[in-house]
Design a protein around this motif. Structure first.
Motif, short mmCIF file in Angstrom:
data_model
loop_
_atom_site.label_atom_id
_atom_site.label_comp_id
_atom_site.label_asym_id
_atom_site.label_seq_id
_atom_site.Cartn_x
_atom_site.Cartn_y
_atom_site.Cartn_z
N CYS A 22 4.23 3.97 6.31
CA CYS A 22 5.17 3.61 5.14
C CYS A 22 6.23 4.73 5.00
O CYS A 22 7.52 4.71 4.48
CB CYS A 22 4.58 3.31 3.88
SG CYS A 22 3.98 4.79 3.06
N LYS A 23 5.89 6.10 5.44
CA LYS A 23 6.74 7.17 5.45
C LYS A 23 6.91 7.62 3.91
O LYS A 23 7.61 8.61 3.74
CB LYS A 23 8.11 7.04 5.95
CG LYS A 23 7.97 6.53 7.41
CD LYS A 23 9.35 6.61 8.13
CE LYS A 23 9.33 5.92 9.69
NZ LYS A 23 10.50 6.14 10.35
N CYS A 43 1.40 9.53 5.22
CA CYS A 43 2.49 9.57 6.03
C CYS A 43 3.07 11.03 6.16
O CYS A 43 3.78 11.52 6.77
CB CYS A 43 3.37 8.61 5.52
SG CYS A 43 2.79 6.89 6.12
N CYS A 65 3.64 7.62 1.67
CA CYS A 65 2.27 7.99 0.91
C CYS A 65 1.94 9.33 1.49
O CYS A 65 2.38 10.08 2.49
CB CYS A 65 1.24 6.82 1.62
SG CYS A 65 0.65 7.00 3.05
N CYS A 121 -1.95 6.09 7.61
CA CYS A 121 -1.17 5.43 6.17
C CYS A 121 -2.00 4.53 5.65
O CYS A 121 -2.70 3.75 6.10
CB CYS A 121 0.15 4.75 6.76
SG CYS A 121 1.10 3.96 5.53
N GLN A 122 -2.12 4.92 4.06
CA GLN A 122 -2.78 4.05 3.33
C GLN A 122 -2.12 2.94 2.54
O GLN A 122 -2.64 2.19 1.75
CB GLN A 122 -3.38 5.10 2.38
CG GLN A 122 -4.34 6.18 2.82
CD GLN A 122 -5.49 5.52 3.53
OE1 GLN A 122 -6.42 4.97 2.99
NE2 GLN A 122 -5.79 5.64 4.72
N ARG A 123 -0.86 2.73 2.89
CA ARG A 123 0.00 1.82 2.15
C ARG A 123 -0.62 0.54 1.97
O ARG A 123 -0.57 -0.35 0.90
CB ARG A 123 1.41 1.69 2.69
CG ARG A 123 2.47 0.69 1.89
CD ARG A 123 2.63 0.90 0.54
NE ARG A 123 3.54 1.93 0.34
CZ ARG A 123 5.15 1.76 0.50
NH1 ARG A 123 5.40 0.40 0.37
NH2 ARG A 123 5.81 2.61 0.46
ZN ZN Z 1 2.02 5.81 4.35
#
Ligand code: ZN
Ligand code: APR
Length: 376
Positions: free
Chosen positions: A98-99, A104, A101, A112-114
């Motif tokens: 997601c760039k 990221c 979180c 990434c945990q989004r």
């Molecule tokens: Zn992320």
């Protein structure tokens, strides 16, 4: 045009665990905000699909469209999607990027945990599914669901690739190949002149071998109980082979430490067996050897070793998707393939239509395939 409309298409539906997939006509809803609908061209069949279908995943949800190693072309995009348009060639990503979180923004991880919570629940980030079949809601899988002619994914869970790349090949850059290749290059950081060993010469292991070779390893041992894998493994860079069955009665780590005069600089476990994980760690050289766990062990399993193994300078690590930041790195791996720096075609031992997908699972269970690719 199909934009904004429900699409009816063929998919392999897993109605319940431990049963073959059934080919059905399903309905795929249009993409909502920040979603992308993709017409898939091809998909690989991976162990994680079999693991879930086999009922081993305690959190597995049914009915579901499995598959997470695909490639295709964008059919339409939902509101607010800026990075994709109809016609783009893409690979869906089971680890998003997601760039924004915390993960990221940290260069030490790719996890990434989004979409983590909703992905685990088999739904899109808004909490609902885009698939129905025979009036029933069908779950999504790993944020990808590639065992369908069409799928819908979150816009953070897909990446655009070079149109020159053959989709029926580079679908494998969605899972197995980057996983092994990145374990060597990113997680271990293999250096020129290293002596390495890879446990398990399936797709993941062969990709790890290829990563070791790309990093300039001097020797790469393949360790497998199925010697029919050895010939193919040479093409990927294996220089030596050990079949643990030839050394029964002696721990394989003792055999290997002796054979290498002290052990390996880097080892990789690409099986998912906690005993070979231990053997791979204990085959590392005292003082500096590093072992990377890549294989996924059955749920509830635990690893063990004597702590003195670590006190005396060995390092135990693990990695998912080879540590690659998915959206940024997958297109680069596709370029590496196009520039002939990375093998992909050589992993494909079988191809078939979606109607034969259960045969792909049989071949995998029998150890007869490296990768089967389903072409739509
Ligand atoms: Zn992320
Ligand atoms: N010792 C040595 N080799 C073994 C052993 C063992 N005890 N058990 C199995 N193997 C070998 C098999 O003979 C096979 O060649 O390991 C290889 C595993 O390859 P595949 O079954 O094709 O698996 P692959 O797709 O490469 O995935 C490996 O990574 O992604 C995870 O869940 C996946 O845990 C699995 C692992």
């Amino acid at each position: 045009s199909t934009v904004g409309k429900v699409i009816k298409c063929r998919a392999a539906v897993a109605w319940e665990a431990k049963k073959p997939l059934s080919i059905e006509e399903i309905e795929v809803d249009p993409p909502k905000a920040h979603e992308v609908r993709i017409k898939l061209t091809a998909t690989g069949v991976c162990h994680t699909d079999a693991y879930t279908l086999g009922g081993f995943d305690a959190e597995g949800l049914f009915p579901v469209v499995l598959g997470h190693e695909g490639a295709g072309i964008v059919e339409s995009v939902g509101e607010g999607v800026t990075d994709f348009k109809a016609g783009d060639h893409v690979i869906p990503l089971y680890i998003p990027q997601c760039k924004t979180c915390e993960y990221c923004l940290n260069k030490k991880t790719n996890l990434c945990q989004r979409t983590r919570v909703t992905q685990g629940k088999g739904v899109m980030p808004d909490g609902t599914s885009r698939f129905t079949c025979k009036g029933k809601q069908i779950y999504h899988f790993m944020g990808c669901s590639t065992f369908s002619e069409y799928t819908v994914v979150a816009d953070v869970s897909v990446t655009k690739i070079d149109e020159k790349a053959p989709l029926e090949k580079v679908c494998l850059i969605g899972c197995g190949i980057p996983t092994g290749y990145g374990a060597a290059l990113n997680t271990a950081g293999v250096e020129e002149g290293s002596i390495c060993a890879v446990w398990g010469l399936g797709a993941v292991g062969l990709a790890a071998v290829m990563g070791c070779r790309a990093a300039g390893a001097k020797k790469i041992y393949g360790v497998d109980i199925n010697p029919s894998k050895f010939d193919l493994a040479k093409q990927f860079g294996c220089t030596d082979f050990v079949n643990p069955k030839d050394h029964e009665g002696r721990p394989i780590q003792d055999v290997l430490v002796e054979l290498t005069n002290g052990g390996f600089d880097y080892t990789f476990e690409c099986i998912g067996n906690v005993h070979t994980m231990r053997a791979a760690l204990e085959s590392c050289h005292k003082g500096w050897g590093t072992s990377v766990i890549i294989g996924v062990a059955a749920s509830g399993q635990e690893i063990s070793t004597r702590p003195f193994q670590l006190v005396t300078g060995r390092t135990w690590k693990g990695t998912a998707f080879g540590g690659w930041k998915s959206v940024d790195d997958v297109p680069k791996l596709v370029q590496d393939y196009l520039n002939k720096k990375m093998l992909v075609d050589e992993f494909i031992t079988h191809t078939m239509g979606i109607d034969k997908i259960n045969e792909a699972f049989d071949l995998m269970h029998e150890g007869k395939s490296i990768r089967s690719v389903i072409n739509y």
